[in-house]
Scaffold this motif. Structure first.
Motif, PDB file in Angstrom:
ATOM      1  N   LEU A  78     -62.509   7.963  87.046  1.00  0.00           N
ATOM      2  CA  LEU A  78     -61.768   6.317  87.271  1.00  0.00           C
ATOM      3  C   LEU A  78     -60.050   5.596  87.079  1.00  0.00           C
ATOM      4  CD1 LEU A  78     -64.998   4.942  85.850  1.00  0.00           C
ATOM      5  CD2 LEU A  78     -64.485   5.227  88.067  1.00  0.00           C
ATOM      6  N   GLU A  79     -59.252   6.718  86.223  1.00  0.00           N
ATOM      7  CA  GLU A  79     -57.997   6.439  86.196  1.00  0.00           C
ATOM      8  C   GLU A  79     -57.404   7.763  85.969  1.00  0.00           C
ATOM      9  OE1 GLU A  79     -58.418   6.123  81.093  1.00  0.00           O
ATOM     10  OE2 GLU A  79     -59.282   4.545  82.136  1.00  0.00           O
ATOM     11  N   PRO A  80     -55.850   7.498  86.385  1.00  0.00           N
ATOM     12  CA  PRO A  80     -55.149   8.614  85.783  1.00  0.00           C
ATOM     13  C   PRO A  80     -55.243   9.407  84.785  1.00  0.00           C
ATOM     14  CG  PRO A  80     -53.621   6.259  86.861  1.00  0.00           C
ATOM     15  CD  PRO A  80     -55.086   6.162  86.534  1.00  0.00           C
ATOM     16  N   GLY A  81     -54.622  10.757  84.887  1.00  0.00           N
ATOM     17  CA  GLY A  81     -54.883  11.631  83.734  1.00  0.00           C
ATOM     18  C   GLY A  81     -55.923  12.682  83.994  1.00  0.00           C
ATOM     19  N   ILE A  82     -56.866  12.768  84.948  1.00  0.00           N
ATOM     20  CA  ILE A  82     -57.550  13.706  84.560  1.00  0.00           C
ATOM     21  C   ILE A  82     -57.664  14.405  87.030  1.00  0.00           C
ATOM     22  CG2 ILE A  82     -60.090  14.348  84.835  1.00  0.00           C
ATOM     23  CD1 ILE A  82     -60.528  11.816  83.085  1.00  0.00           C
ATOM     24  N   LEU A  83     -57.205  15.204  86.230  1.00  0.00           N
ATOM     25  CA  LEU A  83     -56.906  16.334  87.632  1.00  0.00           C
ATOM     26  C   LEU A  83     -57.850  17.690  88.451  1.00  0.00           C
ATOM     27  CD1 LEU A  83     -53.462  16.439  87.011  1.00  0.00           C
ATOM     28  CD2 LEU A  83     -54.056  14.827  88.257  1.00  0.00           C
ATOM     29  N   THR A  84     -57.878  16.906  90.109  1.00  0.00           N
ATOM     30  CA  THR A  84     -58.854  18.164  90.171  1.00  0.00           C
ATOM     31  C   THR A  84     -57.974  19.295  90.190  1.00  0.00           C
ATOM     32  OG1 THR A  84     -57.489  18.218  92.269  1.00  0.00           O
ATOM     33  CG2 THR A  84     -59.952  16.821  92.137  1.00  0.00           C
ATOM     34  N   ALA A  85     -58.727  20.491  90.538  1.00  0.00           N
ATOM     35  CA  ALA A  85     -58.634  21.852  89.987  1.00  0.00           C
ATOM     36  C   ALA A  85     -57.351  22.337  90.925  1.00  0.00           C
ATOM     37  CB  ALA A  85     -59.563  23.107  90.277  1.00  0.00           C
ATOM     38  N   ALA A  86     -56.708  21.345  92.074  1.00  0.00           N
ATOM     39  CA  ALA A  86     -56.244  20.968  93.147  1.00  0.00           C
ATOM     40  C   ALA A  86     -54.550  21.077  92.290  1.00  0.00           C
ATOM     41  CB  ALA A  86     -56.014  21.252  93.998  1.00  0.00           C
ATOM     42  N   GLY A  87     -55.173  19.726  91.533  1.00  0.00           N
ATOM     43  CA  GLY A  87     -53.570  19.207  90.826  1.00  0.00           C
ATOM     44  C   GLY A  87     -53.969  17.305  91.473  1.00  0.00           C
ATOM     45  N   VAL A  88     -54.690  17.130  92.025  1.00  0.00           N
ATOM     46  CA  VAL A  88     -54.143  15.671  92.646  1.00  0.00           C
ATOM     47  C   VAL A  88     -55.496  14.421  90.942  1.00  0.00           C
ATOM     48  CG1 VAL A  88     -53.172  16.456  94.913  1.00  0.00           C
ATOM     49  CG2 VAL A  88     -55.561  15.980  94.338  1.00  0.00           C
ATOM     50  N   GLY A  89     -55.399  13.905  91.136  1.00  0.00           N
ATOM     51  CA  GLY A  89     -56.398  12.187  91.297  1.00  0.00           C
ATOM     52  C   GLY A  89     -55.404  10.625  91.498  1.00  0.00           C
ATOM     53  N   VAL A  90     -56.408  10.516  90.036  1.00  0.00           N
ATOM     54  CA  VAL A  90     -55.921   8.667  90.504  1.00  0.00           C
ATOM     55  C   VAL A  90     -54.393   8.579  90.902  1.00  0.00           C
ATOM     56  CG1 VAL A  90     -56.699   6.166  90.150  1.00  0.00           C
ATOM     57  CG2 VAL A  90     -58.288   8.137  89.611  1.00  0.00           C
ATOM     58  N   GLY A  91     -54.169   8.158  91.211  1.00  0.00           N
ATOM     59  CA  GLY A  91     -52.711   7.914  91.504  1.00  0.00           C
ATOM     60  C   GLY A  91     -51.767   8.583  92.697  1.00  0.00           C
ATOM     61  N   SER A  92     -52.152   9.725  93.331  1.00  0.00           N
ATOM     62  CA  SER A  92     -52.103  10.397  93.606  1.00  0.00           C
ATOM     63  C   SER A  92     -52.012   9.777  94.557  1.00  0.00           C
ATOM     64  CB  SER A  92     -52.858  11.719  93.987  1.00  0.00           C
ATOM     65  OG  SER A  92     -52.522  12.738  92.324  1.00  0.00           O
ATOM     66  N   THR A  93     -50.711   9.857  96.271  1.00  0.00           N
ATOM     67  CA  THR A  93     -51.075  10.181  97.522  1.00  0.00           C
ATOM     68  C   THR A  93     -51.200  10.500  98.257  1.00  0.00           C
ATOM     69  OG1 THR A  93     -48.894  11.157  97.669  1.00  0.00           O
ATOM     70  CG2 THR A  93     -48.273   9.751  96.901  1.00  0.00           C
ATOM     71  N   GLU A  94     -51.633  10.164  98.692  1.00  0.00           N
ATOM     72  CA  GLU A  94     -52.800  10.529 100.741  1.00  0.00           C
ATOM     73  C   GLU A  94     -51.474  11.720 100.661  1.00  0.00           C
ATOM     74  OE1 GLU A  94     -53.926   8.097 103.237  1.00  0.00           O
ATOM     75  OE2 GLU A  94     -55.365   7.035 102.663  1.00  0.00           O
ATOM     76  N   ALA A  95     -50.531  11.778 100.750  1.00  0.00           N
ATOM     77  CA  ALA A  95     -50.212  13.266 101.494  1.00  0.00           C
ATOM     78  C   ALA A  95     -50.457  14.385 100.168  1.00  0.00           C
ATOM     79  CB  ALA A  95     -48.403  12.486 101.305  1.00  0.00           C
ATOM     80  N   GLU A  96     -50.246  13.994  99.047  1.00  0.00           N
ATOM     81  CA  GLU A  96     -50.387  14.792  98.377  1.00  0.00           C
ATOM     82  C   GLU A  96     -52.181  15.739  97.661  1.00  0.00           C
ATOM     83  OE1 GLU A  96     -47.431  13.207  94.914  1.00  0.00           O
ATOM     84  OE2 GLU A  96     -49.200  12.354  94.672  1.00  0.00           O
ATOM     85  N   VAL A  97     -52.494  14.707  98.456  1.00  0.00           N
ATOM     86  CA  VAL A  97     -53.901  15.214  98.449  1.00  0.00           C
ATOM     87  C   VAL A  97     -54.252  16.439  99.809  1.00  0.00           C
ATOM     88  CG1 VAL A  97     -56.285  14.756  99.203  1.00  0.00           C
ATOM     89  CG2 VAL A  97     -55.457  13.065  97.415  1.00  0.00           C
ATOM     90  N   LYS A  98     -53.524  15.659 101.113  1.00  0.00           N
ATOM     91  CA  LYS A  98     -53.370  16.581 102.045  1.00  0.00           C
ATOM     92  C   LYS A  98     -52.633  17.651 101.945  1.00  0.00           C
ATOM     93  CE  LYS A  98     -53.432  12.283 104.844  1.00  0.00           C
ATOM     94  NZ  LYS A  98     -52.434  11.714 105.933  1.00  0.00           N
ATOM     95  N   ALA A  99     -51.660  18.206 101.103  1.00  0.00           N
ATOM     96  CA  ALA A  99     -50.709  18.923 100.944  1.00  0.00           C
ATOM     97  C   ALA A  99     -51.779  19.794 100.067  1.00  0.00           C
ATOM     98  CB  ALA A  99     -49.833  18.641 100.163  1.00  0.00           C
ATOM     99  N   ALA A 100     -52.366  19.058  98.791  1.00  0.00           N
ATOM    100  CA  ALA A 100     -53.479  20.334  98.204  1.00  0.00           C
ATOM    101  C   ALA A 100     -54.680  20.837  98.951  1.00  0.00           C
ATOM    102  CB  ALA A 100     -54.374  19.482  97.171  1.00  0.00           C
ATOM    103  N   TYR A 101     -54.848  20.121  99.506  1.00  0.00           N
ATOM    104  CA  TYR A 101     -56.677  20.545 100.377  1.00  0.00           C
ATOM    105  C   TYR A 101     -56.309  20.785 101.613  1.00  0.00           C
ATOM    106  CZ  TYR A 101     -58.654  19.175  96.201  1.00  0.00           C
ATOM    107  OH  TYR A 101     -59.099  19.068  94.859  1.00  0.00           O
ATOM    108  N   GLY A 102     -55.342  20.706 102.175  1.00  0.00           N
ATOM    109  CA  GLY A 102     -54.430  20.929 104.172  1.00  0.00           C
ATOM    110  C   GLY A 102     -55.818  20.881 105.014  1.00  0.00           C
TER     111      GLY A 102
END
Length: 158
Positions: A78-102
């Motif tokens: 629910l808040e920033p600071g806890i990331l996925t194994a791919a390095g994205v989380g709350v506060g990441s941009t949509e572009a960062e999620v797209k780049a991480a998961y393709g």
């Protein structure tokens, strides 16, 4: 003895769980694995088959675990600071999620904020498990990971 989760942000979230807490563990197993008591936000109606959330007793991190059928079904962040194994989380941009998961990323309109541009960014790394990122159209506002169908529930336990 409970310990604080403060500073444990090195734990990562995946479709399998959060750090040492794995999807399918009981609350007692998850508490022992994490080293902190997990307590329900509200008393569960039925421990055996009901759906409810548990949180670290010290609430140092805003991570919650959905319990269904007596086991961890999903992890909610629910808040920033806890990331996925791919390095994205709350506060990441949509572009960062797209780049991480393709290419495997599915994008659909958010149930409540689609008119304002909100999305669900959905990854299915393996059949029966997903990561669901909720966005405001620009950044991740919350995300969850775990087993289907629970990870797909939009309103907590429904």
């Amino acid at each position: 003895m409970a310990v604080s989760l403060a500073g444990c942000t090195s734990y990562r979230v995946s479709e399998l769980g959060y750090g040492p807490v794995q999807i399918g563990m009981t609350v007692n197993q998850a508490s022992r694995a994490l080293g902190v008591v997990l307590e329900p936000a509200a008393p569960p109606e039925n421990d055996e088959g009901g759906c409810y959330f548990v949180y670290p007793i010290d609430r140092a991190e805003r991570v919650g675990f959905m319990i269904t059928g007596g086991t961890v079904a999903r992890v909610d962040v629910l808040e920033p600071g806890i990331l996925t194994a791919a390095g994205v989380g709350v506060g990441s941009t949509e572009a960062e999620v797209k780049a991480a998961y393709g290419q495997g990323l599915q994008i659909i309109g958010h149930k409540y904020t689609w008119m304002e541009g909100g999305h669900y960014l959905i990854v299915e790394p393996r059949p029966g498990s997903k990561l669901v990122f909720e966005t405001d159209g620009s950044k991740v506002t919350t995300y969850r990971a775990g087993r289907v169908p629970e990870v797909e529930y939009v309103e907590g336990c429904s």
